[in-house]
Design a protein around this motif. Structure first.
Motif, PDB file in Angstrom:
ATOM      1  N   VAL A 227     -37.383  35.753  52.952  1.00 50.83           N
ATOM      2  CA  VAL A 227     -36.942  35.763  51.557  1.00 50.83           C
ATOM      3  C   VAL A 227     -37.285  34.387  50.997  1.00 50.83           C
ATOM      4  CG1 VAL A 227     -34.974  36.070  50.004  1.00 50.83           C
ATOM      5  CG2 VAL A 227     -35.056  37.336  52.160  1.00 50.83           C
ATOM      6  N   LEU A 228     -38.083  34.366  49.941  1.00 55.17           N
ATOM      7  CA  LEU A 228     -38.619  33.086  49.474  1.00 55.17           C
ATOM      8  C   LEU A 228     -38.070  32.718  48.099  1.00 55.17           C
ATOM      9  CD1 LEU A 228     -42.296  33.781  50.625  1.00 55.17           C
ATOM     10  CD2 LEU A 228     -40.514  32.537  51.843  1.00 55.17           C
ATOM     11  N   PRO A 229     -37.133  31.775  48.071  1.00 56.92           N
ATOM     12  CA  PRO A 229     -36.566  31.364  46.789  1.00 56.92           C
ATOM     13  C   PRO A 229     -37.518  30.459  45.995  1.00 56.92           C
ATOM     14  CG  PRO A 229     -35.355  30.376  48.624  1.00 56.92           C
ATOM     15  CD  PRO A 229     -36.558  31.044  49.198  1.00 56.92           C
ATOM     16  N   LEU A 230     -37.088  30.072  44.827  1.00 54.11           N
ATOM     17  CA  LEU A 230     -37.831  29.103  44.016  1.00 54.11           C
ATOM     18  C   LEU A 230     -38.084  27.845  44.850  1.00 54.11           C
ATOM     19  CD1 LEU A 230     -38.687  28.174  41.084  1.00 54.11           C
ATOM     20  CD2 LEU A 230     -36.381  27.194  40.933  1.00 54.11           C
ATOM     21  N   HIS A 240     -43.435  27.226  50.553  1.00 57.24           N
ATOM     22  CA  HIS A 240     -42.148  27.828  50.186  1.00 57.24           C
ATOM     23  C   HIS A 240     -41.028  27.096  50.913  1.00 57.24           C
ATOM     24  CE1 HIS A 240     -44.895  31.047  48.924  1.00 57.24           C
ATOM     25  NE2 HIS A 240     -44.008  31.179  47.962  1.00 57.24           N
ATOM     26  N   ASP A 241     -40.604  26.029  50.318  1.00 57.67           N
ATOM     27  CA  ASP A 241     -39.540  25.208  50.901  1.00 57.67           C
ATOM     28  C   ASP A 241     -38.465  25.013  49.840  1.00 57.67           C
ATOM     29  OD1 ASP A 241     -38.250  23.529  52.756  1.00 57.67           O
ATOM     30  OD2 ASP A 241     -39.083  21.752  51.786  1.00 57.67           O
ATOM     31  N   PRO A 242     -37.254  25.512  50.003  1.00 54.98           N
ATOM     32  CA  PRO A 242     -36.673  26.163  51.168  1.00 54.98           C
ATOM     33  C   PRO A 242     -37.185  27.592  51.389  1.00 54.98           C
ATOM     34  CG  PRO A 242     -35.077  26.070  49.379  1.00 54.98           C
ATOM     35  CD  PRO A 242     -36.277  25.325  48.904  1.00 54.98           C
ATOM     36  N   MET A 243     -36.913  28.060  52.603  1.00 56.22           N
ATOM     37  CA  MET A 243     -37.339  29.401  53.047  1.00 56.22           C
ATOM     38  C   MET A 243     -36.186  30.036  53.818  1.00 56.22           C
ATOM     39  SD  MET A 243     -40.240  30.002  55.973  1.00 56.22           S
ATOM     40  CE  MET A 243     -41.648  29.564  54.988  1.00 56.22           C
ATOM     41  N   GLU A 349     -44.963  35.233  65.167  1.00 57.18           N
ATOM     42  CA  GLU A 349     -46.080  35.977  64.564  1.00 57.18           C
ATOM     43  C   GLU A 349     -45.562  36.965  63.512  1.00 57.18           C
ATOM     44  OE1 GLU A 349     -48.178  39.125  66.776  1.00 57.18           O
ATOM     45  OE2 GLU A 349     -50.008  37.972  66.399  1.00 57.18           O
ATOM     46  N   ALA A 350     -44.483  37.674  63.864  1.00 59.58           N
ATOM     47  CA  ALA A 350     -43.917  38.630  62.909  1.00 59.58           C
ATOM     48  C   ALA A 350     -43.372  37.895  61.684  1.00 59.58           C
ATOM     49  CB  ALA A 350     -42.815  39.445  63.581  1.00 59.58           C
ATOM     50  N   ALA A 351     -42.759  36.728  61.905  1.00 61.09           N
ATOM     51  CA  ALA A 351     -42.210  35.950  60.781  1.00 61.09           C
ATOM     52  C   ALA A 351     -43.331  35.483  59.860  1.00 61.09           C
ATOM     53  CB  ALA A 351     -41.414  34.755  61.311  1.00 61.09           C
ATOM     54  N   GLU A 352     -44.445  35.103  60.455  1.00 59.32           N
ATOM     55  CA  GLU A 352     -45.583  34.658  59.639  1.00 59.32           C
ATOM     56  C   GLU A 352     -46.092  35.825  58.774  1.00 59.32           C
ATOM     57  OE1 GLU A 352     -48.996  33.342  61.831  1.00 59.32           O
ATOM     58  OE2 GLU A 352     -49.759  32.185  60.138  1.00 59.32           O
ATOM     59  N   THR A 353     -46.181  36.995  59.376  1.00 61.87           N
ATOM     60  CA  THR A 353     -46.602  38.184  58.621  1.00 61.87           C
ATOM     61  C   THR A 353     -45.587  38.474  57.509  1.00 61.87           C
ATOM     62  OG1 THR A 353     -47.567  39.065  60.644  1.00 61.87           O
ATOM     63  CG2 THR A 353     -47.249  40.631  58.843  1.00 61.87           C
ATOM     64  N   ALA A 354     -44.316  38.287  57.837  1.00 60.86           N
ATOM     65  CA  ALA A 354     -43.257  38.589  56.866  1.00 60.86           C
ATOM     66  C   ALA A 354     -43.344  37.702  55.626  1.00 60.86           C
ATOM     67  CB  ALA A 354     -41.894  38.433  57.536  1.00 60.86           C
ATOM     68  N   LEU A 355     -43.976  36.543  55.763  1.00 56.70           N
ATOM     69  CA  LEU A 355     -44.081  35.633  54.602  1.00 56.70           C
ATOM     70  C   LEU A 355     -44.848  36.287  53.453  1.00 56.70           C
ATOM     71  CD1 LEU A 355     -44.948  32.285  56.448  1.00 56.70           C
ATOM     72  CD2 LEU A 355     -42.782  32.886  55.349  1.00 56.70           C
ATOM     73  N   THR A 356     -45.731  37.216  53.787  1.00 61.76           N
ATOM     74  CA  THR A 356     -46.542  37.853  52.737  1.00 61.76           C
ATOM     75  C   THR A 356     -46.379  39.378  52.735  1.00 61.76           C
ATOM     76  OG1 THR A 356     -48.374  37.812  54.324  1.00 61.76           O
ATOM     77  CG2 THR A 356     -48.318  36.046  52.677  1.00 61.76           C
ATOM     78  N   THR A 357     -45.346  39.856  53.411  1.00 63.67           N
ATOM     79  CA  THR A 357     -45.137  41.313  53.500  1.00 63.67           C
ATOM     80  C   THR A 357     -43.709  41.633  53.066  1.00 63.67           C
ATOM     81  OG1 THR A 357     -46.565  41.284  55.450  1.00 63.67           O
ATOM     82  CG2 THR A 357     -45.293  43.298  55.085  1.00 63.67           C
TER      83      THR A 357
END
Ligand code: ISE
Length: 369
Positions: A227-230, A240-243, A349-357
């Motif tokens: 979940v990527l906030p402002l 994306h910091d914070p993440m 690896e799954a978390a990295e994919t989750a950044l854009t999924t």
């Protein structure tokens, strides 16, 4: 009961060192040294720290060889350590007759090949995290160790050796906290180097909480959501910091990891376990808090980075490793193993994919060889 379920026992390195039998032999039949001669690969921040630690505080070991891409730096460090020499390459260091055990602190992309070379040379290795840059490579290390018939690989997840972590682990394992449904983690750095992109926030920073999930709960993560906030004002372009990362485990527990790596403040790592019989929090720096009654406020020191915060954990981790090398077990009881390193890689690896999924991304884990 497997390794992760065992109760915390304080590191008793002195006992191991003093009691190391003169004629002990290792799993592969080689003679065990009474003093472990450690070769250190990579003498950047972490490697140089380990050289200083082994030279000044660790019993039963000394640094006999170092190597680094920047040879001058390695030479400068070697000059400050009696009996330490510089070798040209990691391969040479691993093969050297005056190196009994290897500490890998090189950049992560070299870890897999160097760890496998150590296994093939039948030398115990403490590999700084990550074990490898992807699950396939981490699995290759697991397979190489299995094929060797011995145990050689420890992975440097030092938080497992932190006193607060150990207390929390005991509280979870003893049932004192009841049924655990949620764990909330916070990971804050004062600053990061330029180029610390989102995937590094996962592989370099969140990887610690990912290992902590396996350590505390002794179960695997099955899916991850980001979940990527402002972004904050100090985030790099595109970072994306914070993440916020959410992990769901096999039994349905949820672990949240709030990462904020450019707080411009200090280093804070907190863990709050939500149990049916108690809520337990570590990482508050409680021992440092001072109250100022007159000002009606309270506050305390926040360490600048992870080295002062976890110095005792690093010391305990390296001392336990040396003790394990001396007693022939090679991997300390509480240490992360190659398998733990592999599990961390699958979740990263799954978390990295989750950044854009959108939504939860499944974690794929191969059977343990
Ligand atoms: C670093 O590599 C570490 O291991 C620290 O513990 C972590 O807090 C930091 O974010 C990483 O970059």
């Amino acid at each position: 009961m497997n390794q992760n379920q065992q109760q915390f026992r304080p590191v008793d390195a002195d006992r191991h060192v003093e009691n190391a039998p003169a004629d002990a032999s290792g799993e592969a039949g080689q003679d065990l040294p009474r003093e472990v001669r450690v070769g250190v690969i990579g003498v950047g921040q972490m490697g140089a720290d380990h050289v200083a630690r082994i030279s000044a505080r660790i019993k039963g070991a000394r640094v006999s060889a170092v190597t680094d891409y920047f040879r001058d730096k390695a030479q400068e460090l070697a000059d400050s350590v009696p009996g330490c020499r510089v070798v040209a390459t990691a391969e040479e260091l691993i093969a050297a007759d005056d190196v009994d055990a290897v500490l890998i602190a090189s950049p992560g992309k070299f870890h897999k090949d160097q760890a496998i070379a150590c296994i093939e040379a039948r030398k115990p290795v403490l590999c700084e995290k990550p074990l490898a840059m992807n699950p396939q490579d981490a699995y290759a290390v697991v397979e190489a160790e299995k094929a060797s018939g011995g145990r050689y690989v420890s992975v440097g997840f030092m938080r497992r050796f932190d006193a607060e972590y150990a207390e929390l682990k005991d509280a979870i394992d003893s049932g004192e906290l009841g049924q655990i449904s949620v764990i909330n983690c916070k990971h804050r750095n004062a600053t990061t180097l330029p180029g610390f992109v989102d995937s590094m926030m996962v592989y370099d920073s969140a990887v610690h909480e990912i290992d902590a999930i396996h350590y505390f709960l002794d179960e695997q993560v099955i899916e991850v959501q980001a979940v990527l906030p402002l972004p904050g004002p100090r985030a790099d372009e595109g970072q994306h910091d914070p993440m916020l990362l959410l992990f769901r485990t096999e039994s349905g527990r949820i672990v949240t990891d709030e990462l904020y790596v450019n707080t411009d403040s200090g280093y804070e790592v907190r863990t709050e376990v939500l149990g049916s019989e108690g809520i337990s929090t570590i990482g508050m720096g409680i021992t440092r808090v001072t109250t100022q009654k007159a000002g009606g406020s309270w506050g305390g020191a926040i360490p600048a980075d992870f080295r002062p915060r976890f110095v005792a954990a690093y010391d305990a981790e390296v001392q336990a490793w040396i003790a394990a090398v001396l007693d022939g077990s090679n991997v300390a009881e509480r240490s992360a193993t190659a398998w733990d390193g592999y599990l961390a890689a699958t979740t990263c690896e799954a978390a990295e994919t989750a950044l854009t999924t959108p939504g939860f991304v499944p974690v794929s884990v191969q059977p343990r060889p």
